[in-house]
Design a protein around this motif. Structure first.
Motif, PDB file in Angstrom:
ATOM      1  N   HIS A 101       0.884  -1.169   0.000  1.00  0.00           N
ATOM      2  CA  HIS A 101       0.000   0.000   0.000  1.00  0.00           C
ATOM      3  C   HIS A 101       0.917   1.213   0.000  1.00  0.00           C
ATOM      4  CE1 HIS A 101      -3.633  -2.384   0.922  1.00  0.00           C
ATOM      5  NE2 HIS A 101      -2.724  -3.187   1.426  1.00  0.00           N
ATOM      6  N   HIS A 114      -3.599   7.090  -2.489  1.00  0.00           N
ATOM      7  CA  HIS A 114      -3.401   5.733  -1.959  1.00  0.00           C
ATOM      8  C   HIS A 114      -3.309   4.823  -3.178  1.00  0.00           C
ATOM      9  CE1 HIS A 114      -5.156   2.355   0.862  1.00  0.00           C
ATOM     10  NE2 HIS A 114      -4.158   1.930   0.122  1.00  0.00           N
ATOM     11  N   HIS A 116      -1.345   1.324  -5.319  1.00  0.00           N
ATOM     12  CA  HIS A 116      -0.900  -0.051  -5.084  1.00  0.00           C
ATOM     13  C   HIS A 116       0.102  -0.474  -6.136  1.00  0.00           C
ATOM     14  CE1 HIS A 116      -4.806   0.212  -2.945  1.00  0.00           C
ATOM     15  NE2 HIS A 116      -4.014  -0.237  -2.004  1.00  0.00           N
ATOM     16  N   LEU A 216     -10.902  -3.188   0.042  1.00  0.00           N
ATOM     17  CA  LEU A 216      -9.671  -3.912   0.359  1.00  0.00           C
ATOM     18  C   LEU A 216      -9.767  -4.636   1.703  1.00  0.00           C
ATOM     19  CD1 LEU A 216      -7.026  -1.319  -0.858  1.00  0.00           C
ATOM     20  CD2 LEU A 216      -7.781  -3.379  -2.045  1.00  0.00           C
TER      21      LEU A 216
HETATM   22 CU   LIG Z   1      -3.849   0.193  -0.004  1.00  0.00          CU
END
Ligand SMILES: [Cu+2]
Length: 281
Positions: A101, A114, A116, A216
């Motif tokens: 993350h 945010h 990935h 998530l």
């Molecule tokens: Cu994340």
């Protein structure tokens, strides 16, 4: 204004679990407060390290390419890897459905992303990233390399140009934040060695949301970052469902001060982010 030495010490701690809360509570908290998300054994493993200064120093963030001559408003492919004792960390345990993350904020805490990254077999990570404005950015990678505890690795990047002036952050909770389709009341309460941050979601007509979805693997994710210290906390929703639209987090914030908080939630397949500014003492 930013005391990096403090942040580095704080970030060298890895913590997990509510029981670890104490005046010396770990500041880096990517712990899960849901039973299913982190196996109990694993959870217990972190307890041992919690609060022990000097243990579990985070790995080193090494930029491989894409980190130079950054221009605001342009997207770049950042390639990097994490290293410990000169060795690339190659294998990662899934945390909340992802290997890494990647939280990106500008130091004024006015920008938040945010992301990935993908991680190849050789440990090389790759992420597409754009920096909206010039200035200094803090990157935080939350991950768990195989054989290691959960950790947050921090890195700074500078994007050339004049940083826009930003008003000093002032605490604003309790506050109602209106998104495109939601109105969220954010409130904060002192708990035992932790701060309880609640997001009560309603639709624009004022009806409590009954259709929040897991994002998530949690009903919500909360990132909290200290304005003066850079202290970083990542917490997950306390409960597995939120039929009344209320999502609560326990955040182990170690130092007093002003913190920007971003709650992230999902509804109708769309993730939305609710910012707020907290003061803790
Ligand atoms: Cu994340």
């Amino acid at each position: 204004m930013f005391r990096s030495s403090v942040a580095l010490i704080v970030l060298s701690l890895v913590g997990c679990g509510r029981q670890s809360a104490s005046p010396k509570a770990p500041a880096v908290d990517h712990s899960s407060h849901q039973e299913h998300a982190t196996p109990p054994d694993d959870h217990a493993g972190h307890q041992g390290m919690a609060g022990m200064t000097g243990m579990a120093a985070s790995a080193k963030f090494v930029v491989d390419s894409g980190g130079d001559d950054l221009k605001h408003g342009e997207s770049t492919t950042l390639r990097f890897h994490l290293e410990r004792d000169g060795k690339t960390l190659r294998e990662f345990v899934l945390l909340h459905e992802r290997v890494m993350h990647f939280i990106v904020v500008r130091d004024a805490l006015d920008e938040f992303q945010h992301l990935h990254p993908t991680v190849a077999d050789d440990g090389l990570a790759k992420v597409e990233i754009a920096f909206p404005t010039p200035g200094k950015y803090w990157l935080f990678v939350d991950c768990q390399a195989k054989g290691e505890g959960q950790q947050t690795v921090r890195h700074e990047m500078r994007v050339a140009g004049d940083s826009p002036a930003v008003a000093e952050l002032k605490a604003n909770v309790p506050v109602v934040v209106t998104e495109a389709k939601t109105k969220t009341e954010v409130s904060v309460q002192r708990g035992e060695g932790e701060w309880l941050v609640t997001f009560a979601h309603r639709d624009l007509a004022g009806k409590a949301l009954a259709d929040l979805e897991p994002y998530l693997g949690a009903m919500g994710h909360l990132v909290v970052i200290g304005a003066a210290t850079g202290e970083y906390v990542h917490a997950h929703a306390e409960t597995q469902s939120a039929p009344d639209g209320r999502v609560k987090f326990a955040a182990h914030i170690a130092q007093p001060g002003i913190y920007k908080a971003w709650g992230q939630f999902q509804r109708n397949g769309r993730v939305f982010t609710v910012p707020a500014v907290l003061e803790v003492d």
